[in-house]
Design an enzyme around this catalytic site. Structure first.
Site, PDB file in Angstrom:
ATOM      1  N   CYS A  92      56.005  36.326  35.995  1.00 29.57           N
ATOM      2  CA  CYS A  92      54.662  36.385  36.883  1.00 29.57           C
ATOM      3  C   CYS A  92      54.002  35.105  36.429  1.00 29.57           C
ATOM      4  O   CYS A  92      54.266  34.053  37.225  1.00 29.57           O
ATOM      5  CB  CYS A  92      53.919  37.645  36.146  1.00 29.57           C
ATOM      6  SG  CYS A  92      52.379  38.056  37.364  1.00 29.57           S
TER       7      CYS A  92
ATOM      8  N   ILE B  53      52.070  42.849  39.249  1.00 32.15           N
ATOM      9  CA  ILE B  53      50.509  42.715  38.584  1.00 32.15           C
ATOM     10  C   ILE B  53      49.968  41.396  38.973  1.00 32.15           C
ATOM     11  O   ILE B  53      50.108  40.476  38.600  1.00 32.15           O
ATOM     12  CB  ILE B  53      50.402  42.893  37.088  1.00 32.15           C
ATOM     13  CG1 ILE B  53      50.970  44.335  36.620  1.00 32.15           C
ATOM     14  CG2 ILE B  53      48.872  42.950  36.716  1.00 32.15           C
ATOM     15  CD1 ILE B  53      51.146  44.292  35.197  1.00 32.15           C
ATOM     16  N   ARG B  54      48.999  41.334  39.881  1.00 33.94           N
ATOM     17  CA  ARG B  54      48.589  40.174  40.659  1.00 33.94           C
ATOM     18  C   ARG B  54      49.665  39.348  40.621  1.00 33.94           C
ATOM     19  O   ARG B  54      49.590  38.010  40.394  1.00 33.94           O
ATOM     20  CB  ARG B  54      47.401  39.566  39.650  1.00 33.94           C
ATOM     21  CG  ARG B  54      46.188  40.539  39.736  1.00 33.94           C
ATOM     22  CD  ARG B  54      45.031  39.874  38.627  1.00 33.94           C
ATOM     23  NE  ARG B  54      44.997  38.627  38.295  1.00 33.94           N
ATOM     24  CZ  ARG B  54      44.853  38.072  37.298  1.00 33.94           C
ATOM     25  NH1 ARG B  54      44.825  38.801  36.194  1.00 33.94           N
ATOM     26  NH2 ARG B  54      45.076  36.732  37.002  1.00 33.94           N
TER      27      ARG B  54
ATOM     28  N   GLY C 194      50.620  36.774  32.303  1.00 37.62           N
ATOM     29  CA  GLY C 194      49.290  36.711  31.708  1.00 37.62           C
ATOM     30  C   GLY C 194      48.492  35.939  32.959  1.00 37.62           C
ATOM     31  O   GLY C 194      48.566  36.313  33.993  1.00 37.62           O
ATOM     32  N   GLU C 195      47.736  34.950  32.388  1.00 38.77           N
ATOM     33  CA  GLU C 195      46.817  34.219  33.434  1.00 38.77           C
ATOM     34  C   GLU C 195      47.264  32.985  33.397  1.00 38.77           C
ATOM     35  O   GLU C 195      47.222  32.084  32.574  1.00 38.77           O
ATOM     36  CB  GLU C 195      45.172  34.402  33.012  1.00 38.77           C
ATOM     37  CG  GLU C 195      44.346  34.213  34.236  1.00 38.77           C
ATOM     38  CD  GLU C 195      44.406  32.893  35.018  1.00 38.77           C
ATOM     39  OE1 GLU C 195      44.899  33.100  36.223  1.00 38.77           O
ATOM     40  OE2 GLU C 195      44.196  32.059  34.360  1.00 38.77           O
ATOM     41  N   SER C 196      47.905  32.316  34.350  1.00 38.15           N
ATOM     42  CA  SER C 196      48.579  31.017  34.540  1.00 38.15           C
ATOM     43  C   SER C 196      47.459  29.939  34.219  1.00 38.15           C
ATOM     44  O   SER C 196      48.058  28.768  33.671  1.00 38.15           O
ATOM     45  CB  SER C 196      49.286  30.745  35.513  1.00 38.15           C
ATOM     46  OG  SER C 196      48.300  30.869  36.939  1.00 38.15           O
TER      47      SER C 196
ATOM     48  N   ARG D 245      49.894  31.832  44.037  1.00 35.78           N
ATOM     49  CA  ARG D 245      49.287  32.702  42.979  1.00 35.78           C
ATOM     50  C   ARG D 245      48.819  34.031  43.531  1.00 35.78           C
ATOM     51  O   ARG D 245      48.285  33.815  44.767  1.00 35.78           O
ATOM     52  CB  ARG D 245      48.342  32.007  42.213  1.00 35.78           C
ATOM     53  CG  ARG D 245      48.550  30.755  41.601  1.00 35.78           C
ATOM     54  CD  ARG D 245      47.602  29.924  41.194  1.00 35.78           C
ATOM     55  NE  ARG D 245      46.523  30.585  40.375  1.00 35.78           N
ATOM     56  CZ  ARG D 245      45.613  31.088  40.472  1.00 35.78           C
ATOM     57  NH1 ARG D 245      44.969  30.906  41.631  1.00 35.78           N
ATOM     58  NH2 ARG D 245      44.568  31.556  39.759  1.00 35.78           N
TER      59      ARG D 245
ATOM     60  N   GLU E  39      59.817  43.765  31.565  1.00 36.48           N
ATOM     61  CA  GLU E  39      59.601  43.743  30.097  1.00 36.48           C
ATOM     62  C   GLU E  39      58.458  45.254  30.017  1.00 36.48           C
ATOM     63  O   GLU E  39      58.422  45.587  28.693  1.00 36.48           O
ATOM     64  CB  GLU E  39      58.722  42.593  29.380  1.00 36.48           C
ATOM     65  CG  GLU E  39      57.394  42.604  29.766  1.00 36.48           C
ATOM     66  CD  GLU E  39      57.329  41.748  30.994  1.00 36.48           C
ATOM     67  OE1 GLU E  39      55.920  41.184  31.489  1.00 36.48           O
ATOM     68  OE2 GLU E  39      58.142  41.432  31.614  1.00 36.48           O
TER      69      GLU E  39
ATOM     70  N   HIS F  93      57.322  42.179  36.164  1.00 36.63           N
ATOM     71  CA  HIS F  93      57.475  42.275  34.707  1.00 36.63           C
ATOM     72  C   HIS F  93      58.517  43.179  34.323  1.00 36.63           C
ATOM     73  O   HIS F  93      58.257  44.498  34.091  1.00 36.63           O
ATOM     74  CB  HIS F  93      56.088  42.914  34.417  1.00 36.63           C
ATOM     75  CG  HIS F  93      54.881  41.811  34.275  1.00 36.63           C
ATOM     76  ND1 HIS F  93      54.588  40.916  33.459  1.00 36.63           N
ATOM     77  CD2 HIS F  93      54.136  41.695  35.454  1.00 36.63           C
ATOM     78  CE1 HIS F  93      53.541  40.250  33.807  1.00 36.63           C
ATOM     79  NE2 HIS F  93      53.240  40.695  35.040  1.00 36.63           N
TER      80      HIS F  93
END
Length: 194
Positions: A81, A137-138, A49-51, A110, A175, A173
């Site tokens: 991630c 992803i990023r 997600g966004e840490s 990051r 998943e 990821h």
């Protein structure tokens, strides 16, 4: 322990995909948003997600200290991630107010592999699992690790999967691929307590 109960930190990120992957790896999976829900699980996944957002929401929901306490007490945890970032002891160039939970003696960078439009998939050979398709992803990477950290995989010369005791983390990821072997490794860690 026969079938472990594993939570997915459900404050932000790809919670649903982890719930599905854990169920496919023979765990009872449930979302965790509050300290009382955290107290009921045998292990926890911290999703991608966004840490920074995840850190702020964890503080808002009163979850930072309960998470730190359970991790320090030996609860098995797996972060992907943003979850890898959350489990780091230190972040290079953290966002203002960004906090981590600790758990792995590592320094992470990051968005190290680039921005959203530079996301990619690559085969990653994960120690104890074998080749898996990694979705980056990023994605962060691990800059350095302490002596107690086992490096499980690298990609292009950068560390992308690590384990320290009962804490596992990947930059990518698994998943999102339908291959549940990494989740299976984590379920086994929870089941055996090792």
């Amino acid at each position: 322990m026969t079938t472990p109960v594993i939570g997915v930190l459900a404050l932000q990120g790809d919670v649903r995909e982890h719930l599905i992957a854990l169920a496919a790896a023979d765990a009872v999976a449930r979302p965790v948003r509050r300290p009382e829900e955290l107290a009921e699980v045998d292990g926890l996944v911290i999703p991608g997600g966004e840490s920074t957002t995840m850190s702020k929401l964890a503080a808002l929901f009163g979850m930072l200290e309960p998470l730190r306490e359970r991790i320090a007490a030996g609860m098995p945890v797996y972060g992907t991630c943003a979850g890898l970032i959350m489990l780091a002891e230190k972040i290079i160039d953290p966002r203002s107010g960004q906090e981590t939970l600790g758990g792995i003696d590592m320094i992470v960078r990051r968005n190290a592999f680039g921005r959203q439009n530079e996301s990619f998939e690559a085969t990653v050979d994960v120690s104890g699992v074998g080749p898996v398709e990694g979705v980056f992803i990023r994605a962060p990477w691990v800059e350095s690790v302490g002596a107690q950290v086992e490096v499980l995989a690298e990609h292009d010369g950068h560390i992308v999967a690590v384990r320290q005791g009962k804490v596992l983390a990947t930059s990518f990821h698994p998943e999102l691929t339908g291959d549940h072997r990494v989740h299976g490794l984590f379920v086994d860690m929870v089941r055996t307590g090792a």
